[in-house]
Every structure is written in structure tokens, then in C-alpha cells.
Design an enzyme around this catalytic site. Structure first.
Site, PDB file in Angstrom:
ATOM      1  N   ARG B  50      19.894  64.399  27.661  1.00  0.00           N
ATOM      2  CA  ARG B  50      20.920  63.435  27.287  1.00  0.00           C
ATOM      3  C   ARG B  50      22.242  64.176  27.102  1.00  0.00           C
ATOM      4  NH1 ARG B  50      19.096  61.857  21.097  1.00  0.00           N
ATOM      5  NH2 ARG B  50      18.969  63.970  20.305  1.00  0.00           N
ATOM      6  N   ASP B  52      25.835  63.632  24.866  1.00  0.00           N
ATOM      7  CA  ASP B  52      26.339  62.831  23.745  1.00  0.00           C
ATOM      8  C   ASP B  52      27.562  62.006  24.146  1.00  0.00           C
ATOM      9  OD1 ASP B  52      24.467  63.543  21.826  1.00  0.00           O
ATOM     10  OD2 ASP B  52      25.562  65.361  21.244  1.00  0.00           O
ATOM     11  N   TYR B 110      26.445  74.576  31.457  1.00  0.00           N
ATOM     12  CA  TYR B 110      27.449  73.761  30.768  1.00  0.00           C
ATOM     13  C   TYR B 110      28.768  74.525  30.727  1.00  0.00           C
ATOM     14  CZ  TYR B 110      23.932  70.601  28.647  1.00  0.00           C
ATOM     15  OH  TYR B 110      22.954  69.673  28.420  1.00  0.00           O
ATOM     16  N   ARG B 195      27.923  73.090  21.765  1.00  0.00           N
ATOM     17  CA  ARG B 195      29.059  72.764  20.890  1.00  0.00           C
ATOM     18  C   ARG B 195      29.034  73.600  19.620  1.00  0.00           C
ATOM     19  NH1 ARG B 195      28.493  66.510  20.373  1.00  0.00           N
ATOM     20  NH2 ARG B 195      29.968  66.915  18.678  1.00  0.00           N
TER      21      ARG B 195
END
Lengths: 245, 245
Positions: B50, B52, B110, B195
């Protein structure tokens, strides 16, 4: 009383254009509200030209006058704190009282982006073209627009200008990452002129017109003879030049 | 029954993330609705992981199974016609029935973008940093994260993973146009891991931590010991790798 010049960048996607209107949120109203709050007195802002709904700017120029003493660095910070994040003040400079954002401009530069790739990050910033384009023909067609012409065929009712002769100093087709960019530099642009010329150049790219059709279109001085305008979201006001710089 | 793999790119700004939720519009629900319409039968979509709310993707991978015969080129066109413009299907490929978008993945990449410039076109795509950063210290700190570690300090409650050991193959700081980009490549990522690491690297850049603090933070296995997470909007899921390619 002192006069100041703001350099603004904005993502026009969420707004009804520069100019204050009754039925949509304008960039002008947000800038005037921010100035009025920061300077603690109702302040108006005059731009180098209006941009339509959905049109973007990386170098819009705006002037305002005020009797409030200003720290220009602090003012830029305050305005950016008051404005939404998609409108940024890049620079604040004091100018002479005879400076006018619109009437003192000696040239303006617009870019129009055409995209050949599906990219969800570009859909508000480039016109997505699904057909093959003859870029050589488009390049050839650009030459017919360069110079001083009556651009009446390439403007729409709604502009304030009666005199429709303008000089295009430069019109080039530049390859870029996922498409091409049309760069327009001229002494002034009529209402929708960049989008109308772009629509016609696209028709040349799609072989609906040939480059040598352009002189006839210019000569016709009739908007209805030329293809439809390109949509607003591919258009960026990039730079306004003044004698003072 | 046949299985297919979709490559998706999306601007996550307008959505409540990948996963279907009750209180916001999810990318998953839009993709499943588009698939169900195009295939004329209710179809579910499973992603590599997933993302966010506010997180973007340029290479999210999704699988679905169907008994409806598919022309993969036509399906990509249909899906793009049905989906909003900020979600694009880049590719449709048939895969073997034992392929799983999440469990077959061998690595993911990422990117996290930090911006040093006020740019109204980037405010939803990069974390705007207003302080000077010690990039040399940040670069030094990245080395402590590379390799196999228990990343419990750098995940939040809410993830489905109980085992918190992961291998980071690469973590580099790359200069880019108006800032820097952190590139993460690993065999898997815990909930909010990118993050959280980015927030800690920023603290190093701002000299609130020094690079040699990182091993202790990892050792602590306690989320509360490390700085706050970076916001979602600077994060992009760029690539998912599988053995089949």
C-alpha cells in the site's frame, strides 16, 4: 508613496485565472488580499497581463503602490506565508513610480508544452497528444508566424486590444523530456494568441494543414478560418522583460 | 483463469492512499472499478504494497486474475479511459498464476524528494526544507542504514509485519534540480520505514543528530527514540523487481 514589482510563480490549475471574477477564485484576489493583510491597508495589484483559468506562470510580474514602509525580504516571506502553496512570490523589488507591469513591458515569453507520454504528474501541465506529429512540418510552419503581422485570425473576442498587429521575435519548437515545447517571445500577445497559434501548429503536425497555409490564414484576419485553440493547461507565462533591467 | 500484472503511475495527492478505506477515495477502489467495468465482472486488484495518502507512484505493480479473455493493449486503453487522469496504466502483461504482486517481489525502490526552492509546482511532490542542510553528514549517516538490520525503530504501529528485519541494498543521496533525492532500494520496507529514515536523515542534516547516533537508534528498537517521520508528499514508489523479469 513607493512602487514595488513582484515576481510570481503559480500553478493555475485551481484558479479561475489571474483576473478577479465573480464566479471563481482568482489569483489576483488572493495576491491583493495577501498584500492588504501584510501592508495593513487595502492594496491593488496590476499584472503584466491576465492569464486564463488553468494557465500557469513561472515569471508573472505584478506591481503595487503603497505608503506603508516595506522591508522587501520580510514582505516576500509574509506574502508566502499568507498565500496558498501553489502561488509563490519569488522576488520583491522597488521600482520607479513610472513603472507599470503591463505598459512598461517590452517583451513577454510564453511556453506551451505538448506531451506524447501518459504521465499522471503532467496532465495539468501539458497538452497530451495521442496522434503522431510531423515535427518538421510544425517547425517549418513556425517561420510564417515570426515577425510583424496582423494576428487578428489568432485572437478571440474578449480581449481589450483593438490594434491586432504584434511582433513575434521568436517561435521555436524545442524537444523536451516527454514531448515538445513551443517557445513564444514577442512584444505583446493578443487574447488567446499563443493557444490559437499552438492549435494551428498542431493541425500542421497532424497534416490537416500544410505550412504554406499559414500566410493565407494570417491574411484572412478571421478567427473562424483557423483551427481550435489549444487548451489552457499546457501554457506557461515564463518571463516579462522591461527596459529597467 | 489468467493472471495479469499492471504497472501503474499515480499522483497520490487527491487520494486516501492505495488501500480501500471507508472515509476517503482510494486508488485501489478506482482501479478495481475500472477493471470490473472493462472486464464486465467484479475484479479485485492486489498491489505490491500500500502507499499512504499523498504518496505517489511511478511504478506501482498490481495483479488481478480473470476468466474474461483479454487483449492487453486494448485493456490498457480502456482502463486509462475509465481512470482519472492522475492515475495511469503504463503497462499490462500476462504473468503465471503463481505470480503475486507483493509476495513475489524481490526488491522495491522508493525515492524521497527534498526541495530547497519555493516552487508552486513542486509543493505536492517534494518536502520543502527551509533550513541549511549538512549534506556530507547526511551522506555519512546513510551508510549506517545500508545492510541487514532490525528496523523496528523506523516503523510505526499499523503495519502488518511482525518480523522487522529488512535488508537495505542501497541508500544514496542524489543531487537534483532544486534539492536532493534519497534513493532507497531494499528487499522490503516496513510501514512508514522510508519516511521515518528520511526524518532521521533530515535531523542529521540539521545537526540535531550526528551520523554515529544511527547505530544506537537502530539498536534501541523503539520508534520514540528517533525523530518524526517525513511527510508523505515527498515519497514516490518507483520500481518493484521480480524474478520473472
Amino acid at each position: 508613496m513607493n512602487k514595488y514589482k513582484l515576481t510570481l510563480a503559480y500553478d493555475g490549475s485551481q484558479y479561475g485565472g489571474w483576473q478577479i471574477q465573480h464566479n471563481s477564485l482568482s489569483i489576483q484576489s488572493l495576491v491583493e488580499n495577501a498584500l492588504s493583510t501584510a501592508l495593513r491597508t487595502k492594496t491593488s495589484a496590476t499584472a503584466s497581463g491576465r492569464t486564463d483559468a488553468g494557465v500557469h506562470a513561472t515569471g508573472q510580474i505584478v506591481h503595487f503602490t503603497t505608503t506603508t514602509p516595506i522591508d522587501i525580504v520580510r514582505l516576500a516571506h509574509s506574502l508566502n506565508g499568507l498565500l496558498p502553496r501553489d502561488i509563490r512570490v519569488l522576488d520583491v523589488t522597488e521600482v520607479s513610480l513610472d513603472f507599470h507591469a503591463r505598459y512598461s513591458a517590452i517583451s513577454k515569453e510564453y511556453h506551451y508544452h505538448l506531451s506524447f507520454v501518459k504521465n499522471p504528474f503532467k496532465h495539468l501541465f501539458a497538452w497530451r497528444i495521442h496522434t503522431p506529429l510531423d515535427l518538421i512540418a510544425m517547425q517549418a510552419a513556425t517561420h510564417h508566424f515570426i515577425g510583424t503581422h496582423d494576428f487578428a485570425t489568432f485572437t478571440n473576442a474578449g480581449g481589450s486590444q483593438k490594434e491586432t498587429t504584434r511582433t513575434l521575435f521568436r517561435l521555436t519548437l524545442e524537444p523536451e523530456d516527454e514531448g515538445v515545447r513551443l517557445e513564444f517571445v514577442g512584444n505583446g500577445f493578443l487574447y488567446k494568441m499563443v493557444r490559437n497559434i499552438t492549435g494551428t501548429l498542431l493541425a500542421v503536425g497532424q497534416k490537416k494543414l500544410i505550412p504554406s497555409d499559414i500566410p493565407q490564414l494570417l491574411h484572412a484576419q478571421d478567427r473562424r478560418k483557423a483551427p481550435a485553440a489549444a487548451p489552457p493547461h499546457g501554457l506557461f507565462l515564463v518571463k516579462v522583460c522591461y527596459n529597467i533591467e
